[in-house]
Design a protein around this motif. Structure first.
Motif, PDB file in Angstrom:
ATOM      1  N   LEU A   1       0.737  -1.100  -0.632  1.00 20.88           N
ATOM      2  CA  LEU A   1       0.102  -0.391  -0.010  1.00 20.88           C
ATOM      3  C   LEU A   1       0.967   1.156   0.017  1.00 20.88           C
ATOM      4  N   ASP A   2       2.022   1.215   0.078  1.00 20.88           N
ATOM      5  CA  ASP A   2       2.567   2.249   0.792  1.00 20.88           C
ATOM      6  C   ASP A   2       2.494   2.455  -0.816  1.00 20.88           C
ATOM      7  N   HIS A   3       4.162   4.060  -0.602  1.00 17.25           N
ATOM      8  CA  HIS A   3       4.135   4.770  -1.685  1.00 17.25           C
ATOM      9  C   HIS A   3       5.701   4.521  -2.927  1.00 17.25           C
ATOM     10  N   PHE A   4       6.433   3.635  -2.115  1.00 17.56           N
ATOM     11  CA  PHE A   4       7.504   3.217  -2.479  1.00 17.56           C
ATOM     12  C   PHE A   4       7.276   2.350  -3.539  1.00 17.56           C
ATOM     13  N   ARG A   5       8.715   1.913  -4.325  1.00 19.25           N
ATOM     14  CA  ARG A   5       8.609   1.203  -4.994  1.00 19.25           C
ATOM     15  C   ARG A   5       8.115  -0.254  -5.030  1.00 19.25           C
ATOM     16  N   PHE A   6       7.375  -0.725  -5.414  1.00 22.24           N
ATOM     17  CA  PHE A   6       7.036  -2.276  -5.395  1.00 22.24           C
ATOM     18  C   PHE A   6       8.535  -3.238  -5.253  1.00 22.24           C
ATOM     19  N   ASN A   7       8.229  -4.219  -3.937  1.00 20.98           N
ATOM     20  CA  ASN A   7       9.509  -4.557  -3.369  1.00 20.98           C
ATOM     21  C   ASN A   7       8.673  -5.864  -3.214  1.00 20.98           C
ATOM     22  N   ARG A   8       9.197  -7.025  -4.418  1.00 21.88           N
ATOM     23  CA  ARG A   8       8.209  -8.545  -4.522  1.00 21.88           C
ATOM     24  C   ARG A   8       9.158  -9.355  -3.204  1.00 21.88           C
ATOM     25  N   ALA A   9      10.412  -9.180  -2.844  1.00 19.03           N
ATOM     26  CA  ALA A   9      11.154  -9.900  -1.356  1.00 19.03           C
ATOM     27  C   ALA A   9      10.369  -9.429  -0.618  1.00 19.03           C
ATOM     28  N   SER A  10      10.280  -8.568  -0.245  1.00 17.53           N
ATOM     29  CA  SER A  10       9.555  -7.943   1.287  1.00 17.53           C
ATOM     30  C   SER A  10       8.917  -8.701   1.032  1.00 17.53           C
ATOM     31  N   LEU A  11       7.837  -8.083   0.405  1.00 19.22           N
ATOM     32  CA  LEU A  11       6.793  -8.524   0.503  1.00 19.22           C
ATOM     33  C   LEU A  11       6.162 -10.309   0.467  1.00 19.22           C
TER      34      LEU A  11
ATOM     35  N   TYR B   1      13.499 -21.866   4.496  1.00 15.82           N
ATOM     36  CA  TYR B   1      13.088 -20.254   4.824  1.00 15.82           C
ATOM     37  C   TYR B   1      14.085 -19.817   5.443  1.00 15.82           C
ATOM     38  N   GLN B   2      13.733 -19.581   6.673  1.00 14.09           N
ATOM     39  CA  GLN B   2      14.563 -19.202   7.465  1.00 14.09           C
ATOM     40  C   GLN B   2      16.036 -20.059   7.790  1.00 14.09           C
ATOM     41  N   LEU B   3      16.222 -20.343   7.715  1.00 16.44           N
ATOM     42  CA  LEU B   3      17.866 -20.913   7.242  1.00 16.44           C
ATOM     43  C   LEU B   3      17.957 -19.623   6.322  1.00 16.44           C
ATOM     44  N   CYS B   4      17.608 -19.315   5.373  1.00 18.44           N
ATOM     45  CA  CYS B   4      17.978 -18.651   4.193  1.00 18.44           C
ATOM     46  C   CYS B   4      18.267 -17.296   4.969  1.00 18.44           C
ATOM     47  N   ASN B   5      17.740 -16.500   5.971  1.00 16.73           N
ATOM     48  CA  ASN B   5      17.344 -15.745   6.280  1.00 16.73           C
ATOM     49  C   ASN B   5      16.458 -14.936   5.944  1.00 16.73           C
ATOM     50  N   GLY B   6      15.640 -15.591   4.816  1.00 18.05           N
ATOM     51  CA  GLY B   6      14.456 -15.130   3.972  1.00 18.05           C
ATOM     52  C   GLY B   6      14.897 -14.615   3.132  1.00 18.05           C
ATOM     53  N   MET B   7      13.946 -13.737   1.745  1.00 19.43           N
ATOM     54  CA  MET B   7      15.335 -12.713   0.810  1.00 19.43           C
ATOM     55  C   MET B   7      15.752 -11.725   1.427  1.00 19.43           C
ATOM     56  N   SER B   8      16.395 -10.120   0.613  1.00 18.54           N
ATOM     57  CA  SER B   8      16.746  -9.456   0.864  1.00 18.54           C
ATOM     58  C   SER B   8      15.943  -8.799   0.757  1.00 18.54           C
ATOM     59  N   ASN B   9      15.802  -6.940   1.344  1.00 24.61           N
ATOM     60  CA  ASN B   9      14.808  -6.653   1.506  1.00 24.61           C
ATOM     61  C   ASN B   9      15.776  -4.912   0.239  1.00 24.61           C
ATOM     62  N   ARG B  10      16.526  -5.079  -0.150  1.00 20.77           N
ATOM     63  CA  ARG B  10      17.515  -4.379  -0.725  1.00 20.77           C
ATOM     64  C   ARG B  10      16.773  -3.707  -2.208  1.00 20.77           C
ATOM     65  N   PHE B  11      15.706  -4.868  -2.585  1.00 20.04           N
ATOM     66  CA  PHE B  11      15.683  -4.731  -4.386  1.00 20.04           C
ATOM     67  C   PHE B  11      13.994  -4.229  -4.276  1.00 20.04           C
TER      68      PHE B  11
ATOM     69  N   GLY C   1      11.659  -1.825  -6.836  1.00 22.77           N
ATOM     70  CA  GLY C   1      11.700  -1.953  -8.370  1.00 22.77           C
ATOM     71  C   GLY C   1      11.879  -3.752  -8.855  1.00 22.77           C
ATOM     72  N   TRP C   2      11.418  -3.471  -9.922  1.00 21.76           N
ATOM     73  CA  TRP C   2      11.427  -4.473 -10.649  1.00 21.76           C
ATOM     74  C   TRP C   2      13.348  -5.544 -11.201  1.00 21.76           C
ATOM     75  N   GLY C   3      12.972  -7.108 -10.824  1.00 23.86           N
ATOM     76  CA  GLY C   3      14.226  -7.949 -10.868  1.00 23.86           C
ATOM     77  C   GLY C   3      15.095  -7.853  -9.656  1.00 23.86           C
ATOM     78  N   ARG C   4      16.091  -9.228 -10.196  1.00 28.67           N
ATOM     79  CA  ARG C   4      17.334  -9.096  -9.606  1.00 28.67           C
ATOM     80  C   ARG C   4      17.570 -10.288  -7.871  1.00 28.67           C
ATOM     81  N   GLU C   5      16.277  -9.649  -7.777  1.00 29.85           N
ATOM     82  CA  GLU C   5      16.128 -10.324  -5.555  1.00 29.85           C
ATOM     83  C   GLU C   5      15.918 -11.687  -6.051  1.00 29.85           C
ATOM     84  N   ASP C   6      15.669 -13.082  -6.836  1.00 28.53           N
ATOM     85  CA  ASP C   6      15.489 -13.708  -7.193  1.00 28.53           C
ATOM     86  C   ASP C   6      17.017 -14.317  -7.741  1.00 28.53           C
ATOM     87  N   ASP C   7      18.030 -13.507  -7.776  1.00 26.75           N
ATOM     88  CA  ASP C   7      19.334 -14.077  -8.416  1.00 26.75           C
ATOM     89  C   ASP C   7      19.648 -13.996  -7.251  1.00 26.75           C
ATOM     90  N   GLU C   8      19.841 -13.183  -6.231  1.00 27.48           N
ATOM     91  CA  GLU C   8      20.394 -13.131  -4.554  1.00 27.48           C
ATOM     92  C   GLU C   8      20.006 -14.345  -4.234  1.00 27.48           C
TER      93      GLU C   8
END
Length: 310
Positions: A117-127, A194-204, A206-213
């Motif tokens: 809902l926020d006004h930041f760019r889309f963040n798939r990994a954080s969601l 998933y917990q072992l991986c500490n989830g996904m990075s929240n730095r991504f 906009g679109w793309g690259r979070e899967d590669d990380e």
């Protein structure tokens, strides 16, 4: 039914109406009604009385056991997590389709739509991280699932990935992405993994690259990646319902994001996730239930200034 009609006529035309005749009339009426229902359910009505234009009426069926009561569904339950923003036309297709698909495969599941809902760019990994945190204790594995990707082959495995992460939308099957390290689209993991991986990075943002990380996180956690085998439908295994002409992806790279997008985030993930759930809504779409988690993500602009659109 001719014999019933003739019998009723005889009774009504009789000069004397006795208690026994009334009793017989009631019994004939009951038997006739039961016969009518039986012939209607069995589909024989059109042959018996000449109503071939009437649609077939299904017979009443016994109550089917729920997944919780039926051991053939197995002990595990999936949290299907969908990162989402504004793509409502795709959601209306996705939820009922996936609910029916998983039910047919006897996969116990709950669909979570994590709506930014926020006004930041889309963040798939954080969601996806939010979906993991909010999925509750009654699910023991997750499916990271894009809203625009629909499985077309019933042989695809959505079961509990006990041995390791299972990439359903593997490169040889995905309609668009075919590089070997691709782990996007649809990925299954146990909650423990998933917990072992500490989830996904929240730095991504906009679109793309979070899967590669995240692929590199799987390697760091020493988790073996599994993919489908024996699937012969190739790139027709999935239906991709995204319209790039209608919904353009946010592929901008702002400031240091161009360099940072290729780096590993060794500390970020579930441990530094910052968000607020505005509301949770239980929604039914064409008979299919899902939980919408309306979410405000937070961004530290000193660390990731590219979370803002400009």
């Amino acid at each position: 039914t001719d014999w019933l009609t003739k019998t009723l006529i005889v009774i009504f035309l009789s000069r004397k109406c006795t208690v026994w005749k009334l009793f017989g009339l009631c019994m004939l009426f009951v038997l006739g009604s039961l016969l009518w229902v039986q012939m209607t359910c069995s589909g024989d009505m059109s042959q018996t009385v000449g109503y071939g234009h009437l649609p077939h009426q299904p017979c009443p069926v016994e109550r089917q056991s729920s997944p919780a009561e039926d051991p053939s569904w197995g002990p595990h339950k999936m949290a299907l997590i969908v990162p989402f923003r504004e793509r409502f036309e795709e959601l209306l297709i996705f939820v009922p389709y996936m609910h029916a698909f998983l039910n047919k495969k006897k996969i116990r599941h709950k669909i979570f739509i994590v709506n930014q809902l926020d006004h930041f760019r889309f963040n798939r990994a954080s969601l996806i991280n939010v979906g993991f945190m909010e999925s509750g204790n009654d699910t023991d594995y997750i499916a990271m699932h894009d809203v625009d990707l629909l499985p077309q082959n019933e042989d695809l495995d959505y079961g509990f990935p006990n041995e390791g992460p299972f990439h359903v939308a593997s490169p040889e099957l995905h309609p668009l992405y075919h590089y070997k390290t691709y782990v996007g689209g649809i990925l299954l993991l146990t909650k423990k993994h998933y917990q072992l991986c500490n989830g996904m990075s929240n730095r991504f943002w906009g679109w793309g690259r979070e899967d590669d990380e995240f692929f590199r996180r799987l390697k760091t956690a020493d988790l073996k990646l599994f993919r489908p085998s024996g699937i012969t439908t190739g790139t027709k295994t999935f239906r991709h319902i995204h319209d790039p002409g209608w919904r353009k992806r946010d592929q901008k790279r702002i400031a240091a994001q161009k360099q940072e997008q290729f780096k590993v985030d060794p500390e970020g993930g579930l441990t530094n996730l910052r968000y607020k759930v505005e509301s949770r809504q239980e929604v039914t779409i064409s008979g299919a239930p899902c939980t919408v988690i309306n979410t405000f993500l937070e961004c530290d602009v000193s660390l990731t200034p590219w979370c803002q659109s400009s």
